[in-house]
Design an enzyme around this catalytic site. Structure first.
Site, PDB file in Angstrom:
ATOM      1  N   GLU A 269       0.879  -1.177   0.000  1.00 58.14           N
ATOM      2  CA  GLU A 269       0.000   0.000   0.000  1.00 58.14           C
ATOM      3  C   GLU A 269       0.907   1.214   0.000  1.00 58.14           C
ATOM      4  OE1 GLU A 269      -3.067  -0.404  -0.357  1.00 58.14           O
ATOM      5  OE2 GLU A 269      -3.604  -2.338   0.501  1.00 58.14           O
ATOM      6  N   CYS A 303      -2.372   8.883   2.717  1.00 52.22           N
ATOM      7  CA  CYS A 303      -2.019   8.340   1.406  1.00 52.22           C
ATOM      8  C   CYS A 303      -3.060   8.714   0.373  1.00 52.22           C
ATOM      9  CB  CYS A 303      -1.902   6.828   1.509  1.00 52.22           C
ATOM     10  SG  CYS A 303      -3.297   6.098   2.340  1.00 52.22           S
ATOM     11  N   GLU A 400       3.952  13.245  -4.631  1.00 54.66           N
ATOM     12  CA  GLU A 400       3.257  13.196  -3.353  1.00 54.66           C
ATOM     13  C   GLU A 400       3.990  14.106  -2.365  1.00 54.66           C
ATOM     14  OE1 GLU A 400       3.601   9.611  -0.928  1.00 54.66           O
ATOM     15  OE2 GLU A 400       1.444   9.713  -0.588  1.00 54.66           O
TER      16      GLU A 400
HETATM   17  P1  NAD Z   1       8.380   4.780   4.656  1.00 50.58           P
HETATM   18  O1  NAD Z   1       8.355   3.996   3.400  1.00 50.58           O
HETATM   19  O2  NAD Z   1       9.530   5.662   4.908  1.00 50.58           O
HETATM   20  O3  NAD Z   1       8.305   3.805   5.918  1.00 50.58           O
HETATM   21  C1  NAD Z   1       7.264   2.893   6.086  1.00 50.58           C
HETATM   22  C2  NAD Z   1       7.743   1.763   6.965  1.00 50.58           C
HETATM   23  O4  NAD Z   1       8.762   1.042   6.277  1.00 50.58           O
HETATM   24  C3  NAD Z   1       8.365   2.194   8.285  1.00 50.58           C
HETATM   25  O5  NAD Z   1       8.006   1.282   9.297  1.00 50.58           O
HETATM   26  C4  NAD Z   1       9.848   2.123   7.998  1.00 50.58           C
HETATM   27  O6  NAD Z   1      10.622   1.919   9.153  1.00 50.58           O
HETATM   28  C5  NAD Z   1       9.916   0.924   7.086  1.00 50.58           C
HETATM   29  N1  NAD Z   1      11.082   0.860   6.215  1.00 50.58           N
HETATM   30  C6  NAD Z   1      11.834   1.892   5.753  1.00 50.58           C
HETATM   31  N2  NAD Z   1      12.833   1.417   4.984  1.00 50.58           N
HETATM   32  C7  NAD Z   1      12.694   0.071   4.928  1.00 50.58           C
HETATM   33  C8  NAD Z   1      13.399  -0.977   4.272  1.00 50.58           C
HETATM   34  N3  NAD Z   1      14.455  -0.739   3.498  1.00 50.58           N
HETATM   35  N4  NAD Z   1      12.966  -2.248   4.425  1.00 50.58           N
HETATM   36  C9  NAD Z   1      11.874  -2.508   5.176  1.00 50.58           C
HETATM   37  N5  NAD Z   1      11.188  -1.563   5.847  1.00 50.58           N
HETATM   38  C10 NAD Z   1      11.575  -0.285   5.712  1.00 50.58           C
HETATM   39  O7  NAD Z   1       6.989   5.552   4.687  1.00 50.58           O
HETATM   40  P2  NAD Z   1       6.493   6.607   5.770  1.00 50.58           P
HETATM   41  O8  NAD Z   1       7.237   7.882   5.513  1.00 50.58           O
HETATM   42  O9  NAD Z   1       6.505   6.005   7.119  1.00 50.58           O
HETATM   43  O10 NAD Z   1       4.959   6.765   5.341  1.00 50.58           O
HETATM   44  C11 NAD Z   1       4.537   7.652   4.393  1.00 50.58           C
HETATM   45  C12 NAD Z   1       4.231   6.931   3.089  1.00 50.58           C
HETATM   46  O11 NAD Z   1       3.273   5.901   3.310  1.00 50.58           O
HETATM   47  C13 NAD Z   1       3.588   7.846   2.069  1.00 50.58           C
HETATM   48  O12 NAD Z   1       4.170   7.641   0.811  1.00 50.58           O
HETATM   49  C14 NAD Z   1       2.132   7.406   2.069  1.00 50.58           C
HETATM   50  O13 NAD Z   1       1.438   7.683   0.901  1.00 50.58           O
HETATM   51  C15 NAD Z   1       2.252   5.949   2.324  1.00 50.58           C
HETATM   52  N6  NAD Z   1       0.985   5.419   2.853  1.00 50.58           N
HETATM   53  C16 NAD Z   1       0.207   4.615   2.045  1.00 50.58           C
HETATM   54  C17 NAD Z   1      -1.014   4.145   2.505  1.00 50.58           C
HETATM   55  C18 NAD Z   1      -1.903   3.276   1.628  1.00 50.58           C
HETATM   56  O14 NAD Z   1      -2.832   2.672   2.150  1.00 50.58           O
HETATM   57  N7  NAD Z   1      -1.657   3.197   0.333  1.00 50.58           N
HETATM   58  C19 NAD Z   1      -1.441   4.465   3.790  1.00 50.58           C
HETATM   59  C20 NAD Z   1      -0.639   5.277   4.582  1.00 50.58           C
HETATM   60  C21 NAD Z   1       0.583   5.738   4.111  1.00 50.58           C
END
Ligand code: NAD
Length: 496
Positions: A269, A303, A400
């Site tokens: 997601e 998101c 975004e």
């Molecule tokens: P992010 O990708 O930086 O982090 C998300 C999660 O992934 C965190 O727990 C982080 O620690 C982990 N992570 C980071 N690097 C990783 C790696 N290399 N391997 C495994 N895990 C890793 O995202 P964020 O900044 O926390 O959240 C914002 C983003 O989430 C935005 O782009 C938003 O659109 C998206 N989002 C999508 C939805 C949806 O339902 N489509 C819902 C909410 C947020």
């Protein structure tokens, strides 16, 4: 050693103590190497806690505990209705502690308290919805072709996948954790959950409630930690059968490539740049608050934020003026002040990122109609911001932003509106504003999005599939799609 500087009082509100540790195999532990990360309150920049940061060895322990429960442990022996009862019990405990969970989340993420308060009602609903599924995950009875002169019958069963690694973002921490935990557990999987570094506190309390509800130790493990360490260890671990990830498109791509190596199932997601299409028959005064909520909610950190507002030219000036007025009227402030309408962004990096987009929008020729500044106060605040014009190829039209920034653009025909709506690499949500019922459904059919909302948005409902097209992700969660995403269908054929 991890510690919590609690009881801490922020804005006159006492922040409840949590155990800032890892929850593995039903036990609370520090990280194997003692490492921690610091948690700040985004609205005041005050220290909240040091939370244990899971190492690869800790993730391995969590996966082993989850595996043992799945492969013959107490969890695997529960009848489906008993799994449902555990989910119902957890829902009751979340309802009991909703205020506490909302308080933790508001302090941790900087959201005004009314937002997580509402989310907790949805979280309860998600666990109850999937608690109801647990004993209704049936297979199908099918009639295959006869073989070698013999009639045949077949049935299918939906089997749990095994250990689900759930990795969640900071923007709606408890809600998105519920979206992953509830369907995975209802279907009989065990879970290792890694919350985002910036949003752990409510999840740590949720872990205490999971313990109190009586889930077999190890069936749910919670491992706060850094993405590149704990998150990556989950994705790489051979004992994890599926990765369910919500977060940025960039990290989603990395996870997808890594998971492909050993054919792990994935649900991704990811990000969005969702359009709101406002047609000429709209009553602007009536709908402007709904349009504004579509991208200002949660400081724009959702998101599905409808941050590209495409408006029929005859209503363009009215919508720009209406949204600018809303932006100027929004009260920024302390998450616990009941007058606050918008809180802080989650961290300094996010604030700088949003301000950088504001500068790029101006450089690209979009008109800054409202906001755009950084209020002179502590905390990671950005003013609610409205841009108008500049075309649909600018960075603020394409990327975004994940902050309280909306861009309004005019269109001259339905075809142009649909083309602009689809002119993005993302395809998560789309919002259609019109009283013309035929037009609404025609446009809903033509926009590339996982979810279309006609005349109003709102949090995704537990009963509806949720997920994106294009760079917004792969797969669906919630509703029966959430059960499908957490099971594999096996066929059994009988020769008569
Ligand atoms: P992010 O990708 O930086 O982090 C998300 C999660 O992934 C965190 O727990 C982080 O620690 C982990 N992570 C980071 N690097 C990783 C790696 N290399 N391997 C495994 N895990 C890793 O995202 P964020 O900044 O926390 O959240 C914002 C983003 O989430 C935005 O782009 C938003 O659109 C998206 N989002 C999508 C939805 C949806 O339902 N489509 C819902 C909410 C947020």
């Amino acid at each position: 050693m991890s510690s919590v500087a609690s009881p801490l009082v922020i804005g006159g509100v006492e922040i409840p103590t949590v155990r800032p540790q890892l929850f593995i195999a039903g036990q609370w532990r520090d990280a194997s190497d003692g490492s921690t990360f610091e948690v700040l309150a985004p609205a005041s920049e005050e220290h909240l806690a040091h939370v244990a940061a899971a190492t690869e060895a800790d993730v391995d322990a969590a996966v082993s505990a989850a595996r043992a429960q799945f492969d013959g442990g107490e969890w695997s022996r529960l009848a489906p209705f008993e799994r449902g009862l555990l989910l119902f019990r957890l829902a009751d405990l979340i309802e009991r502690d909703a205020k506490l969970l909302a308080t933790l989340e508001a302090a941790d993420v900087g959201r005004p308290i009314f937002e997580p308060t509402y989310d907790m009602t949805v979280v309860v609903d998600v666990f109850r919805h999937f608690g109801g599924w647990a004993d209704k995950i049936d297979g199908r009875w099918l009639s295959p072709q006869p073989a070698f002169g013999h009639d045949r019958r077949a049935y299918t069963v939906r089997e749990a996948l095994g250990v689900v690694g759930a990795i969640t973002p900071w923007n709606l921490p408890t809600l998105i954790a519920a979206w992953k935990l509830a369907p995975a557990l209802a279907a009989g999987n065990t879970v290792v959950l890694k919350p985002a570094e910036d949003a752990t506190l409510s999840i740590l309390h949720l872990a205490r409630l999971i313990e109190e509800a009586g889930f077999p130790p190890g069936s749910v493990n919670v491992v706060p930690g850094l993405g590149k360490v704990a998150g990556s260890a989950i994705v790489k671990h051979a004992g994890v059968d599926k990765v369910s990830f919500t977060g940025s498109t960039a990290v989603g791509r990395e996870i997808s490539l890594q998971a492909a190596g050993d054919f792990k199932r994935v649900t991704l997601e990811l990000g969005g740049k969702s359009p709101q299409l406002v047609f000429a028959d709209s009553n602007v005064d009536e709908i402007v608050p709904g349009i504004a909520a579509g991208f200002f909610a949660n400081q724009g950190q959702t998101c599905a934020a409808g941050s590209r507002i495409l408006v029929a030219r005859e209503k363009y000036d009215d919508v720009v003026a209406g949204l600018a007025a809303v932006a100027r009227s929004i009260r920024l402030g302390d998450p616990f002040d009941p007058e606050t309408q918008m809180g802080a962004l989650v961290n300094a990096r996010q604030r700088e990122r949003v301000l950088d987009f504001v500068a790029r929008g101006q450089a690209d020729g979009a008109e800054l109609v409202a906001g755009g500044g950084r209020p002179d106060r502590a905390g990671f605040f950005v003013e609610p911001t409205i841009f108008a014009g500049g075309g649909s190829k600018t960075s603020i039209a394409q990327e975004e932003i994940f902050g309280p920034v909306g861009l309004v653009l005019p269109f001259d025909s339905v075809d142009e509106a649909v083309a602009m709506a689809n002119d993005t690499r993302y395809g998560l949500a789309a919002y259609v504003w019109t009283r013309d019922i035929s037009l609404a459904h025609q446009v809903a059919a033509r926009v590339k999005a996982g979810a279309v909302y006609i005349n109003g948005g709102g949090a995704p409902d537990a009963r509806l599939p949720w997920g994106g097209t294009k760079a917004s992700g792969v797969g669906r969660e919630l509703g029966f799609a959430g059960i499908e995403a957490n099971t594999e269908e096996k066929s059994v054929t009988l020769t008569l």
